[in-house]
Design an enzyme around this catalytic site. Structure first.
Site, PDB file in Angstrom:
ATOM      1  N   GLY A   1      53.048 -95.523  43.265  1.00 37.62           N
ATOM      2  CA  GLY A   1      53.130 -94.091  42.953  1.00 37.62           C
ATOM      3  C   GLY A   1      54.503 -93.765  42.441  1.00 37.62           C
TER       4      GLY A   1
ATOM      5  N   GLY B   1      58.697 -87.265  42.599  1.00 39.27           N
ATOM      6  CA  GLY B   1      59.191 -86.780  43.874  1.00 39.27           C
ATOM      7  C   GLY B   1      60.431 -87.515  44.280  1.00 39.27           C
ATOM      8  N   MET B   2      60.450 -87.959  45.547  1.00 38.81           N
ATOM      9  CA  MET B   2      61.661 -88.570  46.076  1.00 38.81           C
ATOM     10  C   MET B   2      61.823 -90.016  45.683  1.00 38.81           C
ATOM     11  SD  MET B   2      60.944 -89.603  50.025  1.00 38.81           S
ATOM     12  CE  MET B   2      61.434 -91.310  49.950  1.00 38.81           C
TER      13      MET B   2
ATOM     14  N   LYS C   1      61.109 -99.180  47.195  1.00 39.84           N
ATOM     15  CA  LYS C   1      61.181 -97.752  46.876  1.00 39.84           C
ATOM     16  C   LYS C   1      62.479 -97.480  46.114  1.00 39.84           C
ATOM     17  CE  LYS C   1      58.089 -95.660  50.240  1.00 39.84           C
ATOM     18  NZ  LYS C   1      57.877 -94.493  51.130  1.00 39.84           N
TER      19      LYS C   1
ATOM     20  N   ASP D   1      62.587 -86.820  58.687  1.00 47.91           N
ATOM     21  CA  ASP D   1      61.510 -86.574  57.721  1.00 47.91           C
ATOM     22  C   ASP D   1      60.164 -87.026  58.302  1.00 47.91           C
ATOM     23  OD1 ASP D   1      61.004 -87.378  54.168  1.00 47.91           O
ATOM     24  OD2 ASP D   1      60.461 -85.613  55.369  1.00 47.91           O
TER      25      ASP D   1
END
Length: 889
Positions: free
Chosen positions: A23, A26-27, A45, A138
């Site tokens: 994906g 976003g972050m 990531k 988070d």
């Protein structure tokens, strides 16, 4: 391949293959990559471009490295950190499963039992991280993955790393509403009031607020404050009380509703003060007397068997509660429910239950190719932990905090996170076989065994300290106070040969070093000692009643046994036991040992196919050693068909086996005299292994050897007046001895014939012409020329060297004296019987035993002019968990 993916591949280097992007936006951008050297997949990531400056990358790296110290079963560990064109990334293991976000998208809300199970896993992860000084910042359903019924939290430490790394530039600073860099709109739905106001003194209680928001959504299908307007959501977190959860779902248990709403208090001081408090509240809800019993989940392809206390008592015998008696001692346990944890068609051994009782680790596979797995007790698939490591792996042991597992593998002891990931070698001993590791109560040291004895070593490194010098000691375990180590004295092949039934004793030794002392007799098999939490008794496995059962040995304050061990089960067949930290649950492996005699014809025209073998004996029994009478009429063997190991003979023309001994102690390794009128064997009826001779009908028993040593497997000389055997002095390696009797029938003193040092000379057989004794050691097969005096520098003629064909398990002679037969066992090459000339040279294959069962337990096979006789094992082992309850005082 996208430009970003290509750049990431270049940054990771040739050791990784970036497979696909999970994906983006976003972050972070999330990729899956294969770490080719270990054959495992990782997640990478990569943060978005508006995060990238040299300063931010360095700060990001420092924070990630700090968080990477976390090691817990419910935390996905961080593996590494790097950068691509100035953009920071981090890696972690790829966990197969589904995020809570995906589950909620599909299901809207979760059942109570599933919610409590997930929340408990997350709370356990938070408790560990907070104790290490790491705040997640988070917590949300997107960062919780459910894999095999187990919830794991991901991205620990990443939020703080993003925040501290944020040094936006004027030209590329990201959305104007970002106050905590990288947080997307959905994250604000779980933000604590102190985060919403930008408070500088954020602590672990912020995670508990986010935890409450997530719990609220799991139960009701809605977050406390809908994120349709950013500013209003932030204001609501700071000032507005959430709608009580019970108004959205009326059937929420009161205790659970109260806990969730406490977590959502605006002031940190009004919330639970730590995750351990939350964990305790959730645990209380899942007890049988609490507000809400947990529903056990069904597992695809498996039926979970919960058996009530009455059924368990019927299956394993009457037992009692662990409680201090009036005399200050301890009474036995009472069994609660039992559940089968594993049922695959393979060996599943070395069951080790986690300190909190929710997971079981074990070794599974086939002998010689075992791997370590972890499985949740309540169901779900198993997770492989040691696939990346070569060789065979045994003896998983949980660290006291439940975060790590130690286990044995090639040349050492290895440690891995209970969730998986990188495997570290904690103890390196090239060329040695280490077995049965265990942790100290403080988690700072390991205790383990090898062929030299019992050792302890700091996990951080340093030189090992030897606690016990003993050739066959094993299974050490620290007492709860760390002052003592209990271990098994003798029969280390119980571990190596999986269930060897030779006798052994339970002993203890000071953990700081000193004299050891035995707690049980060595007339029977004793194994797998485990301390109860109060240190006042040991649970263990023993065959005192003929079958391996669980026993409890009560101890006085000075660790003196209070009588004999108390039998807790009847006919259970346990192999090993393991206890939770509070002794509320016990995991155990049930091992069903079966081995029978097979017979196959001998051929001079080539190898005998394994399909030509036929089974001769039948039944649920274990046969280790056998012999054939010189006239070819009788088969002689040891068997436990009547309980413990006894000596039997059976006509080779058929008929029932005839028992020749009926002692409560074990008898092994029988062999016919050349004239068939006598039988020699060894027995532990006097507490050590000694040789005995009796008439062929079982009468007129005479003892041949005595003393403190251990004497094994007698074999007759052709004159019928001498025996060869392998024996040991205390703490010494096995050597070949002979002993003779005089004209009055009295046996003399043994004479040592080999001087092999540490190679362990064993399985000796006398040649039919009386000139040679063939024997095996770890280097192959050798011949001892009896016409040459035995000296320490003359150990015989080597006729088979090395292990190119597999480890030599036993030797035998045919009716002539020109060839030596020997049996090899190798888990990768297969098992075989081979023959070699007494002059040496190339060996010939007599028969392969592939596919017919493993031969690790064969201690002696037999050959005559026409046939070969051997035993094959058909063992099964599964893992179970049993509840232990405290009875009335």
């Amino acid at each position: 391949m996208s430009s970003l993916l290509t750049r990431l591949q270049d940054a990771l280097g040739p050791g990784f293959e970036v497979e696909r992007e999970l994906g983006g936006g976003g972050m972070s951008h999330t990729f899956v990559a294969l770490e080719t050297a270990l054959g495992r997949r990782i997640v990478v990531k990569l943060l978005p471009s508006w995060m990238g400056t040299p300063v931010s990358v360095e700060r990001f790296r420092r924070e990630i490295q700090f968080a990477a110290r976390l090691a817990h079963p419910h935390i996905v560990p961080l593996l590494s950190v790097g950068e691509v064109d100035g953009l920071p990334f981090y890696t972690m293991p790829f966990v197969k499963g589904e995020s809570l976000r995906a589950t909620l998208t599909r299901e809207k809300r979760l059942p109570f039992s599933d919610t409590v199970r997930v929340l408990r896993d997350v709370a356990a992860a938070l408790a560990h991280a907070h104790a290490e000084g790491v705040v997640h910042r988070d917590i949300k359903p997107d960062n919780v993955i459910v894999s095999g019924g187990v919830a794991v939290v991901t991205d620990f430490g990443v939020a703080k790393a993003r925040d501290n790394a944020a040094v936006p530039s004027n030209g590329d600073q990201g959305p104007a509403w970002v106050t905590s860099v990288g947080m997307a709109l959905g994250t604000f739905a779980y933000m604590s009031p102190e985060q919403a106001t930008g408070a500088p003194d954020l602590d672990h209680r912020a995670d508990l607020y986010s935890f409450g928001c997530m719990a609220y959504e799991l139960l009701s299908g809605h977050v406390p404050f809908a994120p349709n307007n950013l500013q209003k959501v932030l204001e609501a977190h700071v000032h507005q009380p959430p709608v009580p959860i019970e108004t959205l779902r009326e059937d929420v248990p009161a205790a659970l509703a109260e806990l969730v709403m406490r977590c959502l208090e605006k002031k940190p001081a009004d919330r639970p003060q730590n995750a351990d408090e939350v964990l305790a509240a959730l645990d209380e809800m899942t007890t049988p007397t609490g507000a809400m019993p947990v529903l056990r989940p069904a597992s695809s392809g498996r039926r979970w068997l919960w058996v009530g206390a009455i059924a368990a008592l019927a299956a394993v015998g009457a037992v009692y509660a662990l409680t201090k008696g009036a005399d200050g001692g301890t009474a036995p346990f009472v069994l609660g429910a039992t559940v089968q944890v594993s049922a695959e068609p393979e060996l599943e051994l070395d069951a080790a239950i986690s300190p909190d009782g929710r997971f079981v680790a074990y070794a599974a596979g086939v002998f010689g190719r075992l791997r370590i797995y972890v499985r949740q007790v309540e169901g779900g698939g198993r997770v492989a932990l040691s696939d990346a490591l070569p060789g065979s792996h045994r003896g998983p042991a949980w660290s006291p905090d439940g975060a790590r597992l130690a286990f044995t593998g090639p040349d050492g002891i290895y440690v891995v996170s209970a969730l998986g990931g990188a495997i570290d070698r904690a103890v390196a001993e090239p060329g040695r076989t280490l077995i049965t590791p265990a942790w100290s109560p403080d988690g700072n040291a390991l205790v383990y065994a090898d062929e030299r004895g019992i050792w302890t070593r700091a996990v951080s490194g340093g030189e090992p300290q030897q606690l016990v010098a003993a050739r066959a000691a094993h299974s050490p375990v620290f007492s709860p106070d760390g002052r003592w180590v209990a271990y098994v004295d003798e029969n280390a092949t119980y571990i190596g040969d999986v269930g060897n039934i030779a006798p052994s004793a339970i002993a203890i030794v000071p953990a700081a070093g000193g004299e050891s002392r035995q707690l049980t007799a060595a007339t029977h098999m004793h194994a797998s000692p485990r301390w109860t939490p109060d240190g006042r008794s040991l649970l263990l496995v023993a065959d005192l009643g003929g079958v391996r059962d669980i026993y409890q040995l009560a101890l006085t304050p000075d660790l003196t046994p209070q009588g004999e061990p108390t039998r807790l089960s009847t006919g259970l067949g346990a192999y090993s036991v393991s206890l939770t930290a509070d002794a509320s649950r016990m995991a155990y492996s049930i091992l069903r040992l079966r081995s029978n005699v097979w017979v196959a014809p001998l051929s001079r025209d080539g190898p005998t196919p394994s399909s030509a073998a036929r089974q001769f004996t039948t039944g649920a029994q274990v046969i280790e050693a056998m012999d054939v009478s010189d006239d070819g009429r009788w088969l002689l063997y040891d068997s436990n068909r009547l309980g413990n190991q006894d000596i039997f003979k059976q006509s080779l023309e058929g008929g029932e086996p005839v028992p020749l001994t009926r002692e409560s102690a074990d008898d092994f390794g029988p062999t016919f005299s050349p004239d068939g009128r006598e039988i020699a064997f060894y027995s532990v009826r006097n507490g050590t292994r000694d040789l005995f001779v009796m008439d062929a009908d079982g009468r007129n028993l005479r003892q041949v050897t005595a003393g403190d040593g251990q004497d094994y497997f007698p074999d007759w000389a052709p004159d019928g007046q001498q025996l060869a055997f392998s024996g040991t002095a205390p703490q010494a390696a096995r050597e070949v001895f002979t002993v003779a009797r005089n004209a009055d029938g009295l046996w003399g003193e043994p004479v040592q014939r080999t001087f092999s040092g540490t190679r362990t000379a064993a399985y000796q057989r006398w040649s039919p012409d009386g000139r040679w004794i063939a024997w095996a050691d770890r280097d192959g097969v050798a011949l001892l020329d009896l016409s040459v005096p035995s000296t320490p520098d003359g150990v015989g003629l080597r006729i088979v060297g090395g292990r190119g064909e597999g480890a030599v398990r036993s030797v035998a002679w045919g009716r002539g004296a020109q060839e030596v037969y020997y049996l090899t066992a190798d888990p990768t090459r297969g098992n075989a019987i081979r023959a070699v000339s007494v002059g040496g040279g190339a060996s010939r294959l007599v028969m392969r035993l592939d596919g017919a069962g493993w031969v690790q337990r064969i201690q002696r096979f037999a050959v005559d002019d026409r046939r070969v006789f051997f035993s094959l094992a058909d063992d099964e082992a599964d893992v179970w968990v049993m509840a232990l309850e405290r009875g009335p005082r």
